[in-house]
Design a protein around this motif. Structure first.
Motif, PDB file in Angstrom:
ATOM      1  N   LYS A 143       0.660  -1.112   0.095  1.00 35.90           N
ATOM      2  CA  LYS A 143       0.014  -0.185   0.020  1.00 35.90           C
ATOM      3  C   LYS A 143       0.834   1.248   0.120  1.00 35.90           C
ATOM      4  O   LYS A 143       0.353   2.337  -0.206  1.00 35.90           O
ATOM      5  CB  LYS A 143      -1.004  -0.138   1.456  1.00 35.90           C
ATOM      6  N   LYS A 161     -12.863  10.550  -2.508  1.00 34.59           N
ATOM      7  CA  LYS A 161     -13.093   9.166  -3.045  1.00 34.59           C
ATOM      8  C   LYS A 161     -11.728   9.134  -3.733  1.00 34.59           C
ATOM      9  O   LYS A 161     -11.641   9.849  -4.912  1.00 34.59           O
ATOM     10  CB  LYS A 161     -14.351   9.145  -3.832  1.00 34.59           C
ATOM     11  N   ILE A 176      -6.549  -2.119  -2.224  1.00 30.52           N
ATOM     12  CA  ILE A 176      -7.299  -2.788  -1.062  1.00 30.52           C
ATOM     13  C   ILE A 176      -6.479  -2.461   0.093  1.00 30.52           C
ATOM     14  O   ILE A 176      -7.094  -2.172   1.163  1.00 30.52           O
ATOM     15  CB  ILE A 176      -7.601  -4.209  -1.592  1.00 30.52           C
ATOM     16  N   ASP A 177      -5.299  -2.749  -0.102  1.00 30.42           N
ATOM     17  CA  ASP A 177      -4.533  -2.707   1.390  1.00 30.42           C
ATOM     18  C   ASP A 177      -4.689  -1.129   1.632  1.00 30.42           C
ATOM     19  O   ASP A 177      -4.600  -0.845   2.979  1.00 30.42           O
ATOM     20  CB  ASP A 177      -3.173  -3.165   1.257  1.00 30.42           C
ATOM     21  N   ALA A 178      -4.578  -0.196   0.763  1.00 30.41           N
ATOM     22  CA  ALA A 178      -4.603   1.261   1.156  1.00 30.41           C
ATOM     23  C   ALA A 178      -5.915   1.816   1.479  1.00 30.41           C
ATOM     24  O   ALA A 178      -6.265   2.973   1.697  1.00 30.41           O
ATOM     25  CB  ALA A 178      -4.032   2.100  -0.022  1.00 30.41           C
ATOM     26  N   LYS A 179      -7.069   0.959   1.237  1.00 27.42           N
ATOM     27  CA  LYS A 179      -8.473   1.114   1.606  1.00 27.42           C
ATOM     28  C   LYS A 179      -9.006   2.340   0.556  1.00 27.42           C
ATOM     29  O   LYS A 179      -9.565   3.148   1.003  1.00 27.42           O
ATOM     30  CB  LYS A 179      -8.504   1.554   3.048  1.00 27.42           C
ATOM     31  N   VAL A 180      -8.446   2.110  -0.577  1.00 26.65           N
ATOM     32  CA  VAL A 180      -9.048   3.034  -1.713  1.00 26.65           C
ATOM     33  C   VAL A 180      -9.796   2.164  -2.843  1.00 26.65           C
ATOM     34  O   VAL A 180      -9.674   0.903  -2.510  1.00 26.65           O
ATOM     35  CB  VAL A 180      -8.261   3.820  -2.383  1.00 26.65           C
TER      36      VAL A 180
END
Length: 216
Positions: A143, A161, A176-180
């Protein structure tokens, strides 16, 4: 106008067609280091990975990986501008995206070559930040590159967003790991069956992806 979205793009296979320059450089590096010349298909499958991982997959060993990378970079810098082009619809996609989003690049290329390439292709001005392999300790699928881009943009992830558009599972996993939001495209070199298993939003190219992102 306050822009409420941030779109981060991968480069190879997402915005640019760089197969010719990458493959030719790989072949030269392998020949110089007495490694079997790879097939085009085998190189396509590892585009997006670090050069070290690429050459390890192509048959290099610990003793000569660094020599392969050095030979690759030496040859690549002599041809990459002339042998790289924008993918169909990519320039239009960037122009559209810039109208409603802040833009950045997250790539495993060096930021130095990426900036020179984007300037040569006439699109550097659209991007606030270029994060390359030399800017991070852990490249994609980690990430860190995405978080580094947001840090450089002085952007709090809670205020936007944020989307990461790429053609490989590395891009999706990093997002996904960075939560985007991960956005996959089929325009590049990734394993699309594998990509489809981890990415719900998968499109033909960046233009189709941008039309979707505009609605969110």
């Amino acid at each position: 106008m306050q822009k409420e979205k941030i779109i981060l793009f991968d480069l190879d296979g997402t915005l640019i067609d760089s197969v010719e320059s990458i493959y030719e450089s790989c072949c030269v590096a392998c020949e110089k280091n007495h490694i079997q010349i790879p097939t085009l298909d085998s190189v396509r499958k590892v585009i997006g990975y670090t050069l070290e991982d690429m050459f390890f997959t192509l048959g290099a060993c610990d003793n000569n990986i660094n020599f392969c990378v050095e030979a690759y970079r030496l040859y690549y810098k002599s041809i990459y501008l002339q042998k790289t082009k924008m993918l169909p619809n990519a320039t239009k996609s960037i122009q559209i995206a810039s109208g409603f989003s802040r833009l950045g690049i997250v790539t495993t290329k060096t930021a130095k070559y990426s900036k020179e390439l984007l300037e040569y292709l006439g699109i550097l001005e659209y991007f606030e930040v270029i994060i390359g392999i030399e800017d991070v300790k852990f490249p994609k699928p980690h990430k860190e590159p995405i978080l580094k881009a947001l840090e450089k943009m002085n952007a709090n992830i809670l205020d936007y967003k944020v989307f990461m558009i790429g053609d490989t599972i590395l891009d999706v996993q990093s997002a996904i790991d960075a939560k985007v939001f991960p956005i996959g495209v089929r325009s590049g070199y990734g394993d699309y069956e594998a990509l489809n298993k981890v990415c719900e939003d998968l499109f033909e190219d960046t233009l189709e992806a941008l039309e979707y992102i505009k609605t969110l």
